[in-house]
Design an enzyme around this catalytic site. Sequence first.
Site: not given
Length: 581
Positions: A326, A328, A355, A358-359, A387-388, A436, A484, A511
């Site tokens: 990730d 991000h 990923d 995001d963030r 997943n993002h 991922h 999750r 992840h």
Amino acid sequence: MSSEGTPPPPVAPLSDDDDSSRGSSTVDGTAAGTATENGEASPMEVESSKPSENGESSAASPIASVAKDAASAAEAKIPEDSEAEALRLKDLGNAQLSEGHFLQAISLYTSSLEYNSKSAIVLSNRALAYIKVENYGLAIQDATAAIKADPNYAKGYYRRGTAHFALSKAKAARKDFRAVCKLRPKDKDARAKLKACEQAVREAAFAAAIESEAGAPLSDTYDPSAVAVDAGYDGPHPDGGTEPLSDANLEDELFTPGKLPRKFVMDAIDRFRSQKLIHKRYVARLLISAKHYFQSLSSLMEIPIPTESPDSSDASAKPRVTVCGDTHGQYYDVLNIFEMNGYPSKNNPYLFNGDFVDRGSFSVETILTYLLFKMSDPECIYLIRGNHETKNMTNIYGFQGEVNAKYDEKIFDLFLEMFGWLPLAATISDSVFVTHGGLPTEPGVTLDDVRKIKRGCEPPESGLMSDLLWSDPQPFPGKSPSKRGVGYSFGPDITEAFLKHNNLNLLVRSHEVKDEGYLIEHAGKTITVFSAPNYCDSMGNKGAFIHFGEDLEPKFTQYDCVPHPSVRPMAYAAGMGGLFT
């Protein structure tokens, strides 16, 4: 920051002494104990250390069995010394949560619950900490236990509604926020969240109604050449000139995979580094070309080890593939990876394991850089969906707002189309399986099954795609419902069986943030790699990447975060996204 669209939040110039990437974020964007406009504490704040009115609280468990233990907790009052220790640990947990140290907060809340297992306050606060680390299933368990302990405790419904919304369960979230509004009718924040849930329910119903009438995708009808490049644009053009090409077909051809000039890629990176953007016209061409390219691939990529080393002048350098986890939207940390390890090229290929966005508030620059390299040379970089890279997550965690601020809604829709066609997994030299999230928990799944996964869509709630995007390893055998709330947790026996069945030797996944940037589990058969150091400017973790050479033995490189412009994580998140900052 851009000549396109709405300007982003103001930023300070990047300087050598800027250390904003090492800062810590406040809980929910405000200090614990702050009141709302109407004088009531916001449901998203950390509950203060005073005990409940009757001196009792309700039951929860250590992390592994929250719901079960909460349901069966004793009704007896807590001895005075135990209650005092429970309150002390809760206060310590609140302090850690307010400083953004979510895992430490979870540990302290869990210890507090061992002394006073019926505290709705602690259960609710731990639910908030679980939300912060995206463990929505555990957050729902804790919030439900808090509600059972005290049905009039508004924050329990608030936390559960937040977790439900993150899992795209807008109707369940709406029910919880209705309960909050009933208990606290003057709470403006709760009413705003209820309104957001109701809008999400309406949008989902509308989308379902028109699904069968859907026409051509935007990428088939959008004409980038109709987007005028204004005279004030001072950024790079793909042909290296000083103005756009007059021949739209020639410009379009430049974005064909393998034909995008490397100079344009590097000029774009320099521009991103300076907090400027490339023109929307070129972004649209890039996204449309990338979407069609990914559409031509199977869901499983096969990546070889190069035959030549990254540096022909260095006799000690060996051929390798670099695997990153990730990132991000932490663009300046991505640039640091390239500084340490070299820019992507055919002889220095990278695999980024999902990923990308995001963030972090430089997600646009991050994903555009990856795609520019991909269209310049498809063999220099490989991308796996995380997943993002999905509609719901980008809506909540800031990417949608960032794209709309830096470009517009149509560009965001083109991003979503492209995300839907990203591959879901890869093998390296027929030995290392990379995805991922994790492995399918159903026995007998083959690599051919992975290749045939239908893409071009949002992930379903269950099934093979969901497992690959969302699942996590667990230390004990078998499978368990995911912490999750989506996918499963899989044990070492499942890893061993999948690898053996498919003649593989190792699983690499991402992840999850890891303190050291990576973690080896399942008797050396599973590696988690995470490449966003000091995640969200608060976690204090290292980043890492992995080299795989001809011997296919993993070799790890760790690194710390680097300074970045003072734009806080999730600066572009709005509406329900504010629940997750």
